[in-house]
Design a protein around this motif. Structure first.
Motif, short mmCIF file in Angstrom:
data_model
loop_
_atom_site.label_atom_id
_atom_site.label_comp_id
_atom_site.label_asym_id
_atom_site.label_seq_id
_atom_site.Cartn_x
_atom_site.Cartn_y
_atom_site.Cartn_z
N LEU A 30 -10.37 6.26 -5.62
CA LEU A 30 -10.36 4.91 -6.50
C LEU A 30 -11.37 4.15 -6.62
O LEU A 30 -11.91 3.95 -7.77
N ARG A 31 -12.44 4.13 -5.64
CA ARG A 31 -13.80 3.47 -6.05
C ARG A 31 -14.43 4.34 -6.97
O ARG A 31 -15.02 3.78 -7.92
N ARG A 89 -8.87 8.86 -0.21
CA ARG A 89 -8.01 8.05 -1.17
C ARG A 89 -8.98 6.93 -1.76
O ARG A 89 -8.93 6.56 -2.94
N HIS A 90 -9.24 6.01 -0.71
CA HIS A 90 -9.93 4.93 -1.33
C HIS A 90 -11.48 5.54 -2.13
O HIS A 90 -11.75 4.67 -2.95
N GLU A 91 -11.99 6.31 -1.60
CA GLU A 91 -13.32 6.78 -2.16
C GLU A 91 -12.91 7.14 -3.69
O GLU A 91 -13.81 7.20 -4.53
N GLY A 137 -9.59 -2.38 -0.14
CA GLY A 137 -10.29 -1.26 0.37
C GLY A 137 -11.73 -1.20 0.20
O GLY A 137 -12.42 -0.51 1.24
N ASP A 138 -12.30 -1.46 -0.80
CA ASP A 138 -13.85 -1.38 -1.05
C ASP A 138 -14.53 -2.27 -0.04
O ASP A 138 -15.50 -1.56 0.76
N LEU A 188 -14.19 -0.07 3.22
CA LEU A 188 -15.08 0.93 3.52
C LEU A 188 -16.38 0.80 3.71
O LEU A 188 -17.16 1.33 4.53
N ARG A 246 0.79 -1.14 -0.06
CA ARG A 246 0.13 -0.02 0.07
C ARG A 246 0.90 1.38 -0.12
O ARG A 246 0.66 2.05 -0.85
N PHE A 296 0.85 3.75 -3.11
CA PHE A 296 -0.02 5.03 -3.19
C PHE A 296 0.63 6.09 -2.48
O PHE A 296 0.36 7.25 -2.43
N ARG A 349 -10.27 8.09 4.48
CA ARG A 349 -11.06 7.47 3.47
C ARG A 349 -11.09 7.94 1.95
O ARG A 349 -11.37 7.34 0.92
N CYS A 409 -7.30 -2.47 -4.16
CA CYS A 409 -8.76 -1.60 -4.08
C CYS A 409 -9.85 -2.34 -3.73
O CYS A 409 -10.90 -1.81 -3.04
#
Length: 157
Positions: free
Chosen positions: A115-116, A111-113, A95-96, A99, A26, A30, A109, A92
């Motif tokens: 990506l999603r 960064r991953h939002e 991470g989904d 979340l 990670r 990232f 949150r 990813c």
């Protein structure tokens, strides 16, 4: 590394199945932490030096990372291999799930939002950009900020 069985999930878990390996990946993917000290001090989870050293060796042996040669007194830089870059969709997906099903802090949150929300096309662009930075692939033309720039901006408070 000989897998315990012929199961592809088992083979992947043998390389990526412990939390520290995934967190090291990670941070390389990232946060562009490519040196031992940066990985050590940048880990919000507080990885110990012996654990980090072990996981870096394991990831190099598994062909996920390469370790650049360093002259005496210089730091070795770690780079993703193609196999390492291909872990991005796995990160990813994890991470989904996190979340949706685990409590987290709001500031972590973003960064991953991104990506999603960006979907598969954004993830592919990110992987292409990682190939440029880690494998010296030629850059693809792009309008606007790169995926890594957008992810790093999302990490800023």
């Amino acid at each position: 590394m000989e897998p315990r069985s012929g199961c592809p999930i088992s083979a992947a878990v043998e390389v990526l199945g412990d939390r520290w390996s995934l967190l090291v990946l990670r941070d390389v993917v990232f946060a562009d932490r490519r040196y031992f000290r940066a990985l050590l001090t940048g880990s919000s989870e507080g990885i110990a030096t012996n654990i980090l050293a072990d996981r870096l060796v394991r990831l190099v042996e598994a062909g996920i990372l390469t370790r650049g040669t360093a002259a005496r007194g210089q730091r070795a830089r770690y780079s993703l291999t193609e196999a390492g870059i291909r872990t991005v969709p796995v990160l990813c997906a994890l991470g989904d799930w996190g979340l949706d099903w685990r409590p987290d802090s709001t500031e972590l949150r973003a960064r991953h939002e991104l990506l999603r929300d960006g979907g598969p096309a954004f993830v592919e662009e990110l992987m292409d950009e990682l190939r440029v930075h880690h494998l010296d692939a030629p850059p693809k033309p792009r309008d606007g900020p790169s995926p890594l720039e957008r992810l790093r901006a999302a990490d800023q408070p």
